[in-house]
Design an enzyme around this catalytic site. Structure first.
Site, PDB file in Angstrom:
ATOM      1  N   GLU A  68       0.960  -1.483  -3.317  1.00 24.93           N
ATOM      2  CA  GLU A  68       2.328  -1.310  -3.808  1.00 24.93           C
ATOM      3  C   GLU A  68       2.889  -2.507  -4.569  1.00 24.93           C
ATOM      4  O   GLU A  68       3.885  -3.128  -4.172  1.00 24.93           O
ATOM      5  CB  GLU A  68       3.277  -0.943  -2.650  1.00 24.93           C
ATOM      6  CG  GLU A  68       2.893   0.351  -1.971  1.00 24.93           C
ATOM      7  CD  GLU A  68       3.922   0.853  -0.968  1.00 24.93           C
ATOM      8  OE1 GLU A  68       3.851   2.035  -0.617  1.00 24.93           O
ATOM      9  OE2 GLU A  68       4.798   0.070  -0.558  1.00 24.93           O
ATOM     10  N   GLU A  76      -0.432   7.733  -0.210  1.00 21.49           N
ATOM     11  CA  GLU A  76       0.367   7.484   0.993  1.00 21.49           C
ATOM     12  C   GLU A  76       1.462   8.525   1.092  1.00 21.49           C
ATOM     13  O   GLU A  76       2.265   8.675   0.171  1.00 21.49           O
ATOM     14  CB  GLU A  76       1.028   6.093   0.973  1.00 21.49           C
ATOM     15  CG  GLU A  76       0.135   4.940   1.354  1.00 21.49           C
ATOM     16  CD  GLU A  76       0.928   3.658   1.600  1.00 21.49           C
ATOM     17  OE1 GLU A  76       2.081   3.744   2.106  1.00 21.49           O
ATOM     18  OE2 GLU A  76       0.405   2.572   1.288  1.00 21.49           O
TER      19      GLU A  76
END
Length: 420
Positions: A215, A332
């Protein structure tokens, strides 16, 4: 009833019980899939993942903690339990961390720049070796955006301690010293010789892909251009060491300045990445998205949050298919038990909706290769609970849902292989 027929009945009952015992014994041990042989590297062509030249679709999971837990030999059974249960549920891809940077001296992989703990590296060797036995391929992330397990903040701190002028953690993307720290880590991991399998990581097909960062975000430049420069440099460098494995960035999917009209799909803000331009970099093989509507849209009801996710998936599927011309992984997603009004059935409804969308997009022309639920843990790992945890052996309804998706994706993969 004659004596003979009574004996026959007793014999039949005994035989029947014996068969049932054997079946149940098989049910206990066969799903472990130990002895599965992983061969061939997963590759891409246009918008498809391929394995041995045929379409490769999958259902997978996140267990980021594996190396960390395996560093303590008495805890390694937890890795085996998760791989066993995941394999039994048909899960074939696991995303996990290949980093732990200076945040916990006892369990750090990289204690300080370029200094590694061999014991922790051997824990990662173990994770890869066991994944291979269970027929599970790994997506391995190389650094964190956040300070958990070190990440960008630790790299910045190391540079400060060395006397380098650092203005913020965002210097990670531009400062030559920090970039060299990262490159050294990439080289160290990719060229690692596994002490168990006797295969260098860069030559091991058990690894499906490398991930540049979990991320990435850059608050000092929300346009996505700073991250763009870093991804281009690091992707080129990574491929110069290892061109056998796939490479992805680790992005959540936020849109940037390349196509301003796309920013309306963001959850009301940007994080310094650009889904379009960042993933158009030639060395990046596939795109990823994450989604946490319970965090991004906190306060909105389940219906609104699910609506956002379905739109998020649809938008990125379309862009991956038509603009990027690369595969997409929903790497995710999950639903937290800490959310107000959470119930197990609500989580299952949410996961089922996500799974159905993944399957339907894949059926409508590929592009999306699969999804990775966040996160699967073993029994006795309460310290790793974050609200999203799933213990397959303790959650039969969720495990059944996951198994069903695995079956559907595998069946679709076979169908597409036939057409292919």
């Amino acid at each position: 009833m004659s004596k003979f027929s009574s004996f026959s009945a007793v014999f039949f009952c005994f035989f029947f019980i014996l068969v049932i015992c054997q079946v149940s014994k098989a049910a206990r041990f066969v799903p472990s899939h130990r002895g599965h042989h992983i061969s061939g590297f997963v590759t891409t062509k246009d918008t498809q993942f391929l394995l041995h030249g045929s379409p490769f679709l999958f259902n997978g999971f996140n267990s980021y903690w594996m190396m960390h837990v395996a560093a303590e030999p008495t805890e390694r059974y937890k890795i085996l339990n998760v791989f066993r249960d995941a394999s039994a549920a048909g899960l074939t891809v696991c995303r996990t961390w290949a980093f732990s940077d200076g945040s916990n001296q006892a369990l750090d992989l990289q204690i300080s720049p370029g200094v590694y703990d061999e014991r922790v590296f051997q824990a990662l060797d173990f994770v890869i070796a066991e994944a291979r036995k269970y027929g599970i391929r790994l997506i391995m992330s190389l650094v964190n955006n956040y300070n958990d397990y070190g990440g960008r903040p630790q790299y910045a701190q190391w540079a400060k301690s060395a006397g380098v002028q650092i203005s913020s953690d965002d210097d990670f993307y531009t400062n030559p010293v920090l970039k060299d720290y990262y490159k050294n880590h990439v080289k160290k991991v990719l060229t690692r010789f596994n002490t168990i399998t006797k295969v260098a990581y860069k030559d091991d097909p058990t690894i499906m892909a490398w991930e540049l960062m979990n991320e990435p975000r850059c608050q000092s430049d929300t346009s996505g251009k700073t991250v763009q420069g870093w991804v281009q440099e690091m992707a080129t460098y990574t491929k110069s060491i290892d061109n056998k494995h796939l490479l992805e960035i680790g992005m959540e999917g936020f849109y940037g300045d390349t196509m301003p009209e796309k920013k309306q799909n963001n959850p009301g803000y940007q994080v310094g990445t650009d889904f379009i331009s960042n993933n158009l970099i030639e060395e990046i093989d596939f795109a990823t998205i994450h989604a946490y509507p319970d965090i991004w849209l906190s306060g909105q009801n389940d219906y609104a949050q699910l609506g956002f996710v379905q739109k998020w998936m649809s938008s990125h599927w379309t862009d991956s298919r038509t603009i990027l011309r690369k595969p997409l992984v929903f790497s995710e997603f999950g639903k937290s038990s800490k959310d107000p009004g959470y119930t197990l059935s609500a989580r299952n409804v949410y996961m089922n909706a996500v799974y159905n969308s993944i399957y339907n997009f894949a059926r409508r022309g590929g592009t999306i290769g699969g999804g990775l639920v966040w996160q699967i843990v073993a029994e006795g790992m309460e310290s790793f609970y974050d609200g999203y945890e799933i213990v397959l052996s303790q959650n039969p309804s969720t495990a059944g849902l996951i198994s069903g998706q695995s079956h559907k994706m595998r069946a679709l993969s076979h169908t597409l292989s036939g057409k292919h």
